[in-house]
Design a protein around this motif. Structure first.
Motif, mmCIF file in Angstrom:
data_model
loop_
_atom_site.group_PDB
_atom_site.id
_atom_site.type_symbol
_atom_site.label_atom_id
_atom_site.label_comp_id
_atom_site.label_asym_id
_atom_site.label_seq_id
_atom_site.Cartn_x
_atom_site.Cartn_y
_atom_site.Cartn_z
ATOM 1 N N ALA A 59 -12.995 -10.628 5.761
ATOM 2 C CA ALA A 59 -12.616 -11.965 5.308
ATOM 3 C C ALA A 59 -11.938 -12.739 6.436
ATOM 4 O O ALA A 59 -12.200 -13.924 6.650
ATOM 5 N N TYR A 60 -11.075 -12.052 7.173
ATOM 6 C CA TYR A 60 -10.337 -12.728 8.241
ATOM 7 C C TYR A 60 -11.258 -13.102 9.399
ATOM 8 O O TYR A 60 -11.249 -14.242 9.883
ATOM 9 N N LEU A 61 -12.083 -12.152 9.835
ATOM 10 C CA LEU A 61 -12.973 -12.405 10.966
ATOM 11 C C LEU A 61 -13.995 -13.497 10.645
ATOM 12 O O LEU A 61 -14.213 -14.416 11.439
ATOM 13 N N ASN A 72 -3.811 -7.610 17.155
ATOM 14 C CA ASN A 72 -2.583 -7.849 16.398
ATOM 15 C C ASN A 72 -2.823 -8.801 15.225
ATOM 16 O O ASN A 72 -2.244 -8.642 14.139
ATOM 17 N N GLN A 73 -3.667 -9.811 15.417
ATOM 18 C CA GLN A 73 -3.980 -10.736 14.324
ATOM 19 C C GLN A 73 -4.704 -10.019 13.185
ATOM 20 O O GLN A 73 -4.431 -10.255 12.013
ATOM 21 N N ILE A 74 -5.638 -9.152 13.553
ATOM 22 C CA ILE A 74 -6.358 -8.386 12.525
ATOM 23 C C ILE A 74 -5.398 -7.440 11.816
ATOM 24 O O ILE A 74 -5.451 -7.280 10.585
ATOM 25 N N LEU A 75 -4.501 -6.811 12.591
ATOM 26 C CA LEU A 75 -3.507 -5.916 11.987
ATOM 27 C C LEU A 75 -2.664 -6.649 10.949
ATOM 28 O O LEU A 75 -2.420 -6.148 9.850
ATOM 29 N N ASP A 76 -2.207 -7.844 11.314
ATOM 30 C CA ASP A 76 -1.377 -8.618 10.380
ATOM 31 C C ASP A 76 -2.147 -8.979 9.121
ATOM 32 O O ASP A 76 -1.576 -9.061 8.021
ATOM 33 N N ALA A 77 -3.461 -9.202 9.269
ATOM 34 C CA ALA A 77 -4.279 -9.608 8.121
ATOM 35 C C ALA A 77 -4.537 -8.459 7.159
ATOM 36 O O ALA A 77 -4.688 -8.675 5.957
ATOM 37 N N VAL A 78 -4.586 -7.225 7.678
ATOM 38 C CA VAL A 78 -4.996 -6.095 6.824
ATOM 39 C C VAL A 78 -3.851 -5.177 6.448
ATOM 40 O O VAL A 78 -3.981 -4.373 5.514
ATOM 41 N N ASP A 181 -3.711 -6.222 -5.298
ATOM 42 C CA ASP A 181 -3.528 -6.211 -3.842
ATOM 43 C C ASP A 181 -4.014 -7.523 -3.230
ATOM 44 O O ASP A 181 -4.356 -7.567 -2.038
ATOM 45 N N TYR A 182 -4.070 -8.557 -4.022
ATOM 46 C CA TYR A 182 -4.592 -9.848 -3.553
ATOM 47 C C TYR A 182 -3.909 -10.297 -2.271
ATOM 48 O O TYR A 182 -2.688 -10.174 -2.106
ATOM 49 N N SER A 183 -4.724 -10.836 -1.362
ATOM 50 C CA SER A 183 -4.192 -11.500 -0.167
ATOM 51 C C SER A 183 -5.057 -12.715 0.109
ATOM 52 O O SER A 183 -6.267 -12.703 -0.136
ATOM 53 N N ASP A 184 -4.457 -13.769 0.630
ATOM 54 C CA ASP A 184 -5.200 -14.994 0.921
ATOM 55 C C ASP A 184 -6.347 -14.736 1.886
ATOM 56 O O ASP A 184 -7.405 -15.371 1.793
ATOM 57 N N ALA A 185 -6.158 -13.783 2.801
ATOM 58 C CA ALA A 185 -7.174 -13.527 3.822
ATOM 59 C C ALA A 185 -8.476 -13.014 3.227
ATOM 60 O O ALA A 185 -9.544 -13.176 3.812
ATOM 61 N N ARG A 192 -11.534 -18.664 -3.155
ATOM 62 C CA ARG A 192 -10.130 -18.743 -3.544
ATOM 63 C C ARG A 192 -10.015 -19.043 -5.039
ATOM 64 O O ARG A 192 -10.635 -19.989 -5.525
ATOM 65 N N PRO A 193 -9.250 -18.243 -5.791
ATOM 66 C CA PRO A 193 -9.114 -18.478 -7.244
ATOM 67 C C PRO A 193 -8.472 -19.831 -7.520
ATOM 68 O O PRO A 193 -7.706 -20.354 -6.704
#
Length: 528
Positions: A59-61, A72-78, A181-185, A192-193
Motif C-alpha cells: 500500500a505504501y509503495l 526507514n520509510q517502509i519500516l515506519d509504514a509497516v 490493525d487498520y492503518s492509513d497506509a 479509504r473507509p
C-alpha cells in the motif's frame, strides 16, 4: 517476462505456501489488488495472498509510484508500535513480495532496488474491483491493547459484536468491515473507509473501559465519542452486548445527521433524501431518514435543530412518496401539516439566528398555506441576505418568488443557483426542476424547452415522470402520451393530487396554477 528458470526451480517447492502458480503468473500484465492489499489477482486469474506487513508495504509503495522510498520509510509504514525495527527486515519483506508477484530483481516489473537509497514502485496496477463500493464503516483500529492485558479477548469479542450489529442496522449498499490493525497506509485513495470506528482500551486500576470514537475516514473529523465499561475485562457481559445494540442505531443516526447537515451548499431536503431516484429508492431513503431522526429526537426531544429537520422530513414525505400516498389514499396531509406547523413555530427563535435553517423554516411555513405567507417571504429574504450557503438560499428564495409571480426576480436567483451547482448532481436537478415549474407557471414554452433539455440530459430517468407535466398540452409529445397510456385511473388521480399539493396550489395567481397543471390535466382527461 517471468522468473528465470533457475529462480523458478528454486521456488517451485514453495508454491503451495505462497499461493502462486508460477507457471501462469505473468508480471508484465496488470495485477488487481484488494482494497486492503491483503490479496491480488493476476490477469490470468491467479490469486495471491499477502501477510499484514506485506500488505502495508504494498500500500505504501504503490501509493508513491516512481518515487524512491527509503528502508526507514517502509519500516515506519509497516512496523507496529513498540516493535523492533531493522533495515534487514525490509529487505526480507520486499523479497517475499517479489516472489509472490513473480518479480525478478534483475529485471523488475513491480519493485526496483536503488542501492544505497531504497526501493521504487514501477508497475501499473489497479484495484481488485474498480467498480466496488467504498467501505462505509470500518471497525478499527484497536488502540491501547498493550495496557489491556487479559482484556484483549473481551475487546475482540466487543469489536466483533459491534461489527455484526452495524451490518444488521446498515443498508445493503453500506459495506461494513472489521480491521483492528487498520492503518492509513493500507487503505489509500478510494480504498479509504468513509467512517472509522476506533476502539481505545483504557485501564483504571483493575477495571477497563473501551472508548468508541467515530470519525470520517478521509480527514478524521470527529462525529461521536462513547465510553463503555467492561469491568475486569474477563468476559463480555450481556449488559455490554445490549449497550452496543442500543447505541448502534444512535451512532448511525448521528452519522446520517452529519451527512445531512454537512457544510456543502445544498438545501437540507436534498441532503436528507435521494430525491431524484426511483420510487423504491425514495421510499427506502425516506424510511431510513425516519428511523434515524426518530432515534435522535428520542435521545434529544428538545433539540430545535432535530425538530426542524423532522418538519422538513415530513414535507419530504409528499415530495418523495406523494404519488403512491395519494393513489392509495394513505396520505395524512392534515395531521402532517399540523405537526409541521407546531415544529416550525417552536423552533423559529432558533432558526432566525441561523440563515440556512431560517430558509427551510420559511419554505415550510409557505407550504402550509395557512396565513403565514408574508411572514415566510420576509423570513426567507432576510435569511438569504445573511446566508453563506448562497446556492441553497438562491434556489429556495427563487422558488418562493416564483410562487408570488415575481418570475424575472425568481429566474435571476435560479440561474445563479444553477451555475453554482455541480453538473448532474442532485442539487443541479433540484434547481432545474424548480426552473421548469417557473417556466410552466409563466407559460414560457421556449424557456421551458431549454431547461427541459438540460434536465433530461443530466438525469434521463426524470423523463418518465416529468414528460406528461412539461409537454405542450396542445401538441403533446408521443412520449408523454405513451406514459399516460401506462397509468391506471387511480394512479393518474394520485399523480394529479400530488402535483397540485406540492406545487400547483402554492402559486398565488389562479392563472399560474392553471398553467402549471394544464398539460397533465389535459392528457389525463383525454385518456380517461
Amino acid at each position: 517476462m517471468g522468473f528465470p528458470e533457475s529462480t523458478r526451480a528454486k521456488y517451485r517447492k514453495k508454491q503451495e505456501i505462497l499461493g502462486v502458480n508460477l507457471d501462469t503468473l505473468n508480471p508484465s500484465k496488470h495485477v488487481r489488488f484488494s482494497p486492503d492489499f491483503r490479496s491480488a489477482r493476476t490477469a490470468d486469474g491467479v490469486d495471491i495472498d499477502f501477510t499484514k506487513s506485506e500488505a502495508k508495504a504494498l500500500a505504501y509503495l504503490s501509493g508513491l509510484p516512481g518515487k524512491v522510498v527509503t528502508r526507514n520509510q517502509i519500516l515506519d509504514a509497516v512496523s507496529e508500535p513498540g516493535s523492533e525495527k531493522n533495515d534487514r527486515n525490509v529487505d526480507f519483506l520486499i523479497n517475499r513480495i517479489r516472489r509472490k508477484l513473480g518479480d525478478d530483481a534483475r529485471s523488475p516489473k513491480f519493485i526496483a532496488s536503488r542501492y544505497g537509497e531504497g526501493y521504487i514502485w514501477l508497475s501499473e496496477w489497479s484495484r481488485f474491483d474498480p467498480d466496488a463500493a467504498q467501505t462505509y464503516f470500518l471497525v478499527g483500529p484497536l488502540r491501547g491493547i498493550a495496557a489491556a492485558g487479559e482484556a484483549k479477548t473481551v475487546v475482540h469479542k466487543l469489536a466483533t459484536h459491534l461489527t455484526e450489529t452495524l451490518k444488521e442496522q446498515s443498508r445493503p449498499d453500506q459495506t461494513v468491515l472489521m480491521d483492528l490493525d487498520y492503518s492509513d497506509a493500507a487503505y489509500l485513495g478510494a480504498a479509504r473507509p468513509k467512517y472509522l470506528i476506533e476502539l481505545t482500551v483504557i485501564a483504571d486500576g483493575s477495571n477497563f473501559g473501551c472508548v468508541l470514537t467515530v470519525k470520517t475516514g478521509d480527514v478524521g473529523n470527529l462525529i461521536s465519542v462513547q465510553r463503555m465499561d467492561i469491568g475486569d475485562g474477563r468476559e463480555l457481559s450481556q449488559a455490554n452486548l445490549r449497550q452496543i445494540e442500543t447505541n448502534v442505531p444512535f451512532l448511525i443516526a448521528k452519522i446520517w445527521k452529519s451527512e445531512a447537515t454537512r457544510s456543502e451548499d445544498i438545501p437540507l431536503p436534498v441532503a436528507m433524501n435521494d430525491v431524484f431516484n426511483t420510487d423504491e429508492v425514495k421510499a427506502e431513503s425516506w424510511r431510513d431518514a425516519d428511523a434515524r431522526l426518530s432515534a435522535l429526537i428520542k435521545a434529544n426531544p428538545d433539540d430545535d435543530e432535530m425538530k426542524l429537520m423532522y418538519a422538513t422530513h415530513l414535507h419530504s414525505k409528499y415530495v418523495l412518496l406523494g404519488p403512491e400516498l395519494f393513489t392509495k389514499g394513505t396520505d395524512t396531509c392534515r395531521d402532517d401539516e399540523q405537526e409541521i406547523e407546531r415544529l416550525v413555530l417552536e423552533t423559529l427563535p432558533f432558526a432566525q439566528s441561523r440563515p440556512e435553517y431560517a430558509i427551510m423554516a420559511a419554505k415550510l411555513l409557505y407550504f402550509l398555506k395557512a396565513g403565514y405567507e408574508n411572514l415566510a417571504v420576509d423570513l426567507a429574504e432576510t435569511a438569504h441576505s445573511h446566508s453563506t450557503k448562497v446556492a441553497s438560499s438562491l434556489a429556495i428564495v427563487g422558488q418562493m418568488r416564483s410562487f408570488r409571480g415575481q418570475f424575472d426576480e425568481a429566474q435571476d436567483c435560479l440561474e445563479q443557483a444553477r451555475k453554482l451547482a455541480e453538473k448532474k448532481s442532485d442539487f443541479h436537478i433540484y434547481v432545474l426542476v424548480i426552473q421548469c415549474q417557473l417556466m410552466l407557471a409563466a407559460n414560457d414554452r421556449d424557456g421551458l424547452k431549454q431547461v427541459q433539455r438540460e434536465l433530461y440530459r443530466a438525469r434521463p430517468a426524470t423523463m418518465l415522470f416529468f414528460e406528461p407535466i412539461l409537454t405542450d398540452p396542445d401538441r403533446p409529445s408521443v412520449r408523454a402520451k405513451a406514459v399516460i397510456m401506462m397509468l391506471s385511473r387511480a394512479r393518474a388521480q394520485g399523480i394529479l393530487k400530488h402535483l397540485f399539493y406540492i406545487s400547483g396550489r402554492l402559486f398565488e395567481d389562479v392563472e399560474h396554477r392553471e398553467n402549471m397543471m394544464r398539460a397533465p390535466v389535459t392528457l389525463m382527461r383525454r385518456r380517461f
